[in-house]
Design a protein around this motif. Structure first.
Motif, PDB file in Angstrom:
ATOM      1  N   PRO A  23       0.852  -1.197   0.000  1.00  0.00           N
ATOM      2  CA  PRO A  23       0.000   0.000   0.000  1.00  0.00           C
ATOM      3  C   PRO A  23       0.886   1.245   0.000  1.00  0.00           C
ATOM      4  O   PRO A  23       2.098   1.139   0.198  1.00  0.00           O
ATOM      5  CB  PRO A  23      -0.772  -0.133   1.314  1.00  0.00           C
ATOM      6  N   PRO A  24       0.306   2.445  -0.186  1.00  0.00           N
ATOM      7  CA  PRO A  24       1.121   3.664  -0.195  1.00  0.00           C
ATOM      8  C   PRO A  24       1.890   3.887   1.104  1.00  0.00           C
ATOM      9  O   PRO A  24       2.979   4.417   1.100  1.00  0.00           O
ATOM     10  CB  PRO A  24       0.106   4.782  -0.414  1.00  0.00           C
ATOM     11  N   THR A  25       1.300   3.493   2.218  1.00  0.00           N
ATOM     12  CA  THR A  25       1.979   3.560   3.511  1.00  0.00           C
ATOM     13  C   THR A  25       1.878   2.184   4.154  1.00  0.00           C
ATOM     14  O   THR A  25       0.784   1.662   4.327  1.00  0.00           O
ATOM     15  CB  THR A  25       1.338   4.599   4.445  1.00  0.00           C
ATOM     16  N   ILE A  26       3.028   1.603   4.445  1.00  0.00           N
ATOM     17  CA  ILE A  26       3.051   0.321   5.144  1.00  0.00           C
ATOM     18  C   ILE A  26       3.152   0.624   6.636  1.00  0.00           C
ATOM     19  O   ILE A  26       4.096   1.266   7.075  1.00  0.00           O
ATOM     20  CB  ILE A  26       4.253  -0.538   4.704  1.00  0.00           C
ATOM     21  N   ARG A  27       2.154   0.181   7.384  1.00  0.00           N
ATOM     22  CA  ARG A  27       2.135   0.399   8.831  1.00  0.00           C
ATOM     23  C   ARG A  27       2.344  -0.922   9.543  1.00  0.00           C
ATOM     24  O   ARG A  27       1.633  -1.895   9.303  1.00  0.00           O
ATOM     25  CB  ARG A  27       0.812   1.015   9.252  1.00  0.00           C
ATOM     26  N   VAL A  28       3.322  -0.914  10.457  1.00  0.00           N
ATOM     27  CA  VAL A  28       3.724  -2.124  11.171  1.00  0.00           C
ATOM     28  C   VAL A  28       3.625  -1.875  12.673  1.00  0.00           C
ATOM     29  O   VAL A  28       4.043  -0.824  13.160  1.00  0.00           O
ATOM     30  CB  VAL A  28       5.177  -2.508  10.819  1.00  0.00           C
ATOM     31  N   ILE A  29       3.104  -2.849  13.398  1.00  0.00           N
ATOM     32  CA  ILE A  29       3.073  -2.817  14.856  1.00  0.00           C
ATOM     33  C   ILE A  29       3.797  -4.058  15.355  1.00  0.00           C
ATOM     34  O   ILE A  29       3.551  -5.164  14.880  1.00  0.00           O
ATOM     35  CB  ILE A  29       1.627  -2.849  15.400  1.00  0.00           C
ATOM     36  N   ASP A  30       4.679  -3.866  16.338  1.00  0.00           N
ATOM     37  CA  ASP A  30       5.303  -4.980  17.040  1.00  0.00           C
ATOM     38  C   ASP A  30       4.782  -4.952  18.471  1.00  0.00           C
ATOM     39  O   ASP A  30       5.155  -4.098  19.256  1.00  0.00           O
ATOM     40  CB  ASP A  30       6.833  -4.859  17.009  1.00  0.00           C
ATOM     41  N   MET A  31       3.883  -5.878  18.771  1.00  0.00           N
ATOM     42  CA  MET A  31       3.267  -5.951  20.097  1.00  0.00           C
ATOM     43  C   MET A  31       4.213  -6.641  21.069  1.00  0.00           C
ATOM     44  O   MET A  31       4.600  -7.775  20.848  1.00  0.00           O
ATOM     45  CB  MET A  31       1.955  -6.730  20.038  1.00  0.00           C
ATOM     46  N   PRO A  63       7.047   4.902  -6.027  1.00  0.00           N
ATOM     47  CA  PRO A  63       7.345   6.283  -5.628  1.00  0.00           C
ATOM     48  C   PRO A  63       6.354   6.728  -4.557  1.00  0.00           C
ATOM     49  O   PRO A  63       5.176   6.408  -4.608  1.00  0.00           O
ATOM     50  CB  PRO A  63       7.137   7.074  -6.915  1.00  0.00           C
ATOM     51  N   GLY A  64       6.849   7.443  -3.569  1.00  0.00           N
ATOM     52  CA  GLY A  64       5.983   7.988  -2.532  1.00  0.00           C
ATOM     53  C   GLY A  64       5.600   7.021  -1.433  1.00  0.00           C
ATOM     54  O   GLY A  64       4.866   7.379  -0.520  1.00  0.00           O
ATOM     55  N   LEU A  65       6.050   5.796  -1.498  1.00  0.00           N
ATOM     56  CA  LEU A  65       5.744   4.809  -0.469  1.00  0.00           C
ATOM     57  C   LEU A  65       6.431   5.178   0.838  1.00  0.00           C
ATOM     58  O   LEU A  65       7.562   5.656   0.833  1.00  0.00           O
ATOM     59  CB  LEU A  65       6.222   3.424  -0.927  1.00  0.00           C
ATOM     60  N   THR A  66       5.733   4.999   1.941  1.00  0.00           N
ATOM     61  CA  THR A  66       6.332   5.249   3.254  1.00  0.00           C
ATOM     62  C   THR A  66       6.150   4.025   4.147  1.00  0.00           C
ATOM     63  O   THR A  66       5.239   3.224   3.941  1.00  0.00           O
ATOM     64  CB  THR A  66       5.700   6.473   3.948  1.00  0.00           C
ATOM     65  N   VAL A  67       7.029   3.910   5.121  1.00  0.00           N
ATOM     66  CA  VAL A  67       6.949   2.842   6.111  1.00  0.00           C
ATOM     67  C   VAL A  67       6.874   3.493   7.486  1.00  0.00           C
ATOM     68  O   VAL A  67       7.700   4.344   7.814  1.00  0.00           O
ATOM     69  CB  VAL A  67       8.182   1.907   6.042  1.00  0.00           C
ATOM     70  N   GLN A  68       5.853   3.136   8.261  1.00  0.00           N
ATOM     71  CA  GLN A  68       5.702   3.611   9.633  1.00  0.00           C
ATOM     72  C   GLN A  68       5.656   2.387  10.533  1.00  0.00           C
ATOM     73  O   GLN A  68       4.851   1.488  10.306  1.00  0.00           O
ATOM     74  CB  GLN A  68       4.412   4.407   9.806  1.00  0.00           C
ATOM     75  N   THR A  69       6.524   2.367  11.529  1.00  0.00           N
ATOM     76  CA  THR A  69       6.586   1.221  12.425  1.00  0.00           C
ATOM     77  C   THR A  69       6.500   1.695  13.864  1.00  0.00           C
ATOM     78  O   THR A  69       7.109   2.697  14.224  1.00  0.00           O
ATOM     79  CB  THR A  69       7.906   0.440  12.213  1.00  0.00           C
ATOM     80  N   ASN A 123      -5.168   4.261  13.531  1.00  0.00           N
ATOM     81  CA  ASN A 123      -5.214   2.915  14.089  1.00  0.00           C
ATOM     82  C   ASN A 123      -5.253   1.797  13.042  1.00  0.00           C
ATOM     83  O   ASN A 123      -5.465   0.658  13.397  1.00  0.00           O
ATOM     84  CB  ASN A 123      -6.391   2.729  15.055  1.00  0.00           C
ATOM     85  N   THR A 124      -5.095   2.100  11.776  1.00  0.00           N
ATOM     86  CA  THR A 124      -5.031   1.028  10.787  1.00  0.00           C
ATOM     87  C   THR A 124      -3.600   0.503  10.727  1.00  0.00           C
ATOM     88  O   THR A 124      -2.650   1.219  11.002  1.00  0.00           O
ATOM     89  CB  THR A 124      -5.449   1.502   9.386  1.00  0.00           C
ATOM     90  N   LEU A 125      -3.474  -0.772  10.351  1.00  0.00           N
ATOM     91  CA  LEU A 125      -2.144  -1.326  10.193  1.00  0.00           C
ATOM     92  C   LEU A 125      -2.158  -2.398   9.119  1.00  0.00           C
ATOM     93  O   LEU A 125      -3.203  -2.916   8.747  1.00  0.00           O
ATOM     94  CB  LEU A 125      -1.612  -1.882  11.519  1.00  0.00           C
ATOM     95  N   ASP A 126      -0.975  -2.683   8.592  1.00  0.00           N
ATOM     96  CA  ASP A 126      -0.823  -3.676   7.536  1.00  0.00           C
ATOM     97  C   ASP A 126      -0.146  -4.944   8.028  1.00  0.00           C
ATOM     98  O   ASP A 126      -0.410  -6.028   7.534  1.00  0.00           O
ATOM     99  CB  ASP A 126      -0.003  -3.070   6.381  1.00  0.00           C
ATOM    100  N   ILE A 127       0.761  -4.782   8.993  1.00  0.00           N
ATOM    101  CA  ILE A 127       1.509  -5.923   9.508  1.00  0.00           C
ATOM    102  C   ILE A 127       1.529  -5.839  11.024  1.00  0.00           C
ATOM    103  O   ILE A 127       1.864  -4.803  11.590  1.00  0.00           O
ATOM    104  CB  ILE A 127       2.960  -5.919   8.986  1.00  0.00           C
ATOM    105  N   LEU A 128       1.154  -6.931  11.687  1.00  0.00           N
ATOM    106  CA  LEU A 128       1.271  -7.027  13.121  1.00  0.00           C
ATOM    107  C   LEU A 128       2.215  -8.188  13.414  1.00  0.00           C
ATOM    108  O   LEU A 128       2.011  -9.288  12.910  1.00  0.00           O
ATOM    109  CB  LEU A 128      -0.080  -7.291  13.778  1.00  0.00           C
ATOM    110  N   ILE A 129       3.254  -7.907  14.186  1.00  0.00           N
ATOM    111  CA  ILE A 129       4.141  -8.987  14.594  1.00  0.00           C
ATOM    112  C   ILE A 129       4.089  -9.112  16.108  1.00  0.00           C
ATOM    113  O   ILE A 129       3.905  -8.131  16.819  1.00  0.00           O
ATOM    114  CB  ILE A 129       5.592  -8.792  14.092  1.00  0.00           C
ATOM    115  N   ALA A 130       4.204 -10.340  16.563  1.00  0.00           N
ATOM    116  CA  ALA A 130       4.175 -10.637  17.989  1.00  0.00           C
ATOM    117  C   ALA A 130       4.997 -11.905  18.198  1.00  0.00           C
ATOM    118  O   ALA A 130       4.458 -12.987  18.352  1.00  0.00           O
ATOM    119  CB  ALA A 130       2.743 -10.822  18.474  1.00  0.00           C
ATOM    120  N   LEU A 131       6.278 -11.759  18.125  1.00  0.00           N
ATOM    121  CA  LEU A 131       7.187 -12.899  18.247  1.00  0.00           C
ATOM    122  C   LEU A 131       7.874 -12.790  19.603  1.00  0.00           C
ATOM    123  O   LEU A 131       8.697 -11.903  19.815  1.00  0.00           O
ATOM    124  CB  LEU A 131       8.217 -12.850  17.114  1.00  0.00           C
TER     125      LEU A 131
END
Length: 142
Positions: A23-31, A63-69, A123-131
Motif C-alpha cells: 500500500p502507499p503507507t506500510i504500517r507495522v506494529i510490534d506488540m 514512488p511515494g511509499l512510506t513505512v511507519q513502524t 489505528n489502521t495497520l498492515d503488519i502485526l508482529i508478535a514474536l
C-alpha cells in the motif's frame, strides 16, 4: 539475543513473491517489542526493499511509499532508551517509534493523531508482529 533470521527470511520470501502489493503507507506494529531487535530489523528491511530512492528503479518499490513502524512495550525506561537509539540513527529510522503500552489497551495510541495523512485512518495497520519468548505476550496480542 534471539535469532530472528528465520522470521525475516520467511517474510522476505512472502514480500518478494509478487503476491503482496504494498500500500502507499506500510504500517507495522510490534506488540510486546522488548528491546526492539525484530522491530528495527523489519523496519529496515521494509525501507530498504520497498522505498524507492530518487533516480533509481526497484522491482517492488513505488514512488511515494512510506513505512511507519511502532513497537509497543510496557516498560517506560526501555521505551525511552530505544526511541533514543532510533533518533540517533535517523534516516530511515525517523519513522520508527516505540510507545509505552499494554498489548490489550493500545488502540488509542497507534500512529498518533494521523494529522499528516488524510487517506489512512488512525489505528489502521498492515503488519502485526508478535514474536515472543515470554509467557503470554503472543497470546495477549492475538
Amino acid at each position: 539475543l534471539v535469532d530472528n533470521s528465520c522470521f525475516i527470511q520467511s517474510f522476505k520470501q512472502i514480500s518478494t513473491s509478487g503476491a503482496v502489493q504494498a500500500p502507499p503507507t506500510i504500517r507495522v506494529i510490534d506488540m510486546g517489542c522488548g528491546r526492539g531487535y525484530l522491530t528495527f530489523s523489519l523496519h529496515s528491511y521494509l525501507c530498504n526493499n520497498f522505498l524507492m530512492p530518487e533516480n533509481e528503479q526497484k522491482a517492488n518499490c513505488k514512488p511515494g511509499l512510506t513505512v511507519q513502524t511502532q513497537g509497543i512495550d510496557r516498560r517506560p525506561k526501555l521505551i525511552k532508551e530505544i526511541n533514543g537509539i532510533a533518533d540517533d540513527l535517523g534516516g530511515e529510522f525517523s519513522s520508527l517509534r516505540f510507545i509505552e503500552g499494554d498489548i490489550g489497551n493500545t488502540d488509542d495510541a497507534l500512529f498518533g493523531d494521523d494529522s499528516g495523512s488524510d487517506s489512512i485512518a488512525k489505528n489502521t495497520l498492515d503488519i502485526l508482529i508478535a514474536l515472543h519468548a515470554c509467557d503470554t505476550a503472543t497470546d495477549d496480542s492475538i
